[in-house]
Design an enzyme around this catalytic site. Sequence first.
Site, PDB file in Angstrom:
ATOM      1  N   HIS A  67      30.657  17.692   8.271  1.00 17.93           N
ATOM      2  CA  HIS A  67      30.389  16.510   8.543  1.00 17.93           C
ATOM      3  C   HIS A  67      30.277  16.333   9.879  1.00 17.93           C
ATOM      4  CE1 HIS A  67      34.653  16.797   8.906  1.00 17.93           C
ATOM      5  NE2 HIS A  67      34.664  15.824   9.462  1.00 17.93           N
ATOM      6  N   CYS A 150      12.851  -2.980 -11.057  1.00 16.80           N
ATOM      7  CA  CYS A 150      13.630  -3.813 -12.067  1.00 16.80           C
ATOM      8  C   CYS A 150      12.682  -4.796 -12.617  1.00 16.80           C
ATOM      9  CB  CYS A 150      14.890  -4.465 -11.151  1.00 16.80           C
ATOM     10  SG  CYS A 150      14.508  -5.089 -10.041  1.00 16.80           S
ATOM     11  N   LYS A 280     -30.050 -15.056   3.496  1.00 19.88           N
ATOM     12  CA  LYS A 280     -30.554 -13.641   3.445  1.00 19.88           C
ATOM     13  C   LYS A 280     -31.952 -13.653   3.573  1.00 19.88           C
ATOM     14  CE  LYS A 280     -30.518  -9.836   0.191  1.00 19.88           C
ATOM     15  NZ  LYS A 280     -31.211  -9.670  -0.723  1.00 19.88           N
TER      16      LYS A 280
END
Length: 395
Positions: A67, A150, A280
């Site tokens: 540790h 969940c 267009k």
Amino acid sequence: MGKILLGISSSIAIYKACELVRELKKTGHEVKVVMTPFSERFISRLTFHTLSGNKAYVDWEDDPLLHINLPRWSDLFLIAPCSINTLSKIAMGIGDNLLTTCALSHKGLLMLAPAGNVEMYKNPVAQEHLQKLKERGVIIVEPEEGKLVCEEEGQGKLASIKRLLDWVEWGLRPKPLKGYRVLITAGATREFIDKVRFISNLSTGLMGLSLARVLRWYGAEVKVIAGYTSVEEPPEVEIHKVVSAQDMYQKVLELFDWAHMVIMNSAVSDYKPASFYEGKLKKQESLTLHLVKNPDILSELGKIKKDKILVGFALEEEERLLQEGLRKLKEKNLDLLVANPLQMMGSEEYRAVLLFKDNTKEELYASSKLLGAELLVKKLLEKLLKLPLQSLPRA
Ligand code: CTP
């Protein structure tokens, strides 16, 4: 490359930790894994041992000082996924297994990437602990919103691998640019002819967005003004989307005062159609487009820059790279002009000649745009901001 201690606690998001280890290794980092005993019910230590190429630890085995030794070995301690239980224990200083005890003895940078059910995450006790950890300098890589395992919706999903990897890179760099604000433009502008057609260029935005990532790693506050980009956006960076050169110009002016440095990396359209057709356009035998000039944003900024640092880019044919680069450096009143050879277009690698205001020049080569961006940031630090990297501590 860094030594990463990766802590893993029990959350179903553990399945993402496998890929995280793999990606960290691919980037060149060394990884050691420490797991909580409960997390091994999901995935065994053998998986992490194999992926990391180092023994994965759940308990002390035959090293009673593990540790202490594991955190000491590391440059960075990231716990991902970090369960609400583990983060609460760390906040309270409880060391009841190898992972939490490592967190107690660790002196360097600690990053926690929580994952859990939305209600668990929002729980006031969990939030109190998170607050306490942040105040102590622990970096919390916030979980993301979305559909949780969940089946509930909300914040609780472990941060994406991309975000976690980015935070690791952030954690491994010094922060000489803390408090320094950089505005970057990236990507291609689009000049619409009618509602469906436009004039643009091949810029993907990769270099500008890579610069944003790297500057954040070195501590800068970064805002990006992005035209069209076709690469992934960097995490944790504020991005303002624009379409045309005129939009970009307006946004740059809006944020100009905020910035200490402005990097104009965007490939701005030099021209736009003189008029826009509201609909267009129908096919005809021939069509002549009348184009008018867009503002040269960088030149305009050069006129008002005062003490701000201004960086420009230029894409030029190899033969006139220097000559044109030097012209743009002077004419646009820049501190640095990054000249990229046209021949580099479409290739993975990054090549540039950096032309500085003080008449010095440097060549730059990297095997990728991201590495190129980091070399460039280092040059900005050293040459323009006079911050030698060797003398700087880590994050
Ligand atoms: N730039 C800009 N506004 C424009 C065009 C370019 O701010 N309308 C900026 C780019 O972001 C880049 C630098 O100017 O940082 C150089 O862009 P580049 O297209 O290479 O040069 P130009 O000045 O447009 O000159 P030329 O196209 O003649 O090479």
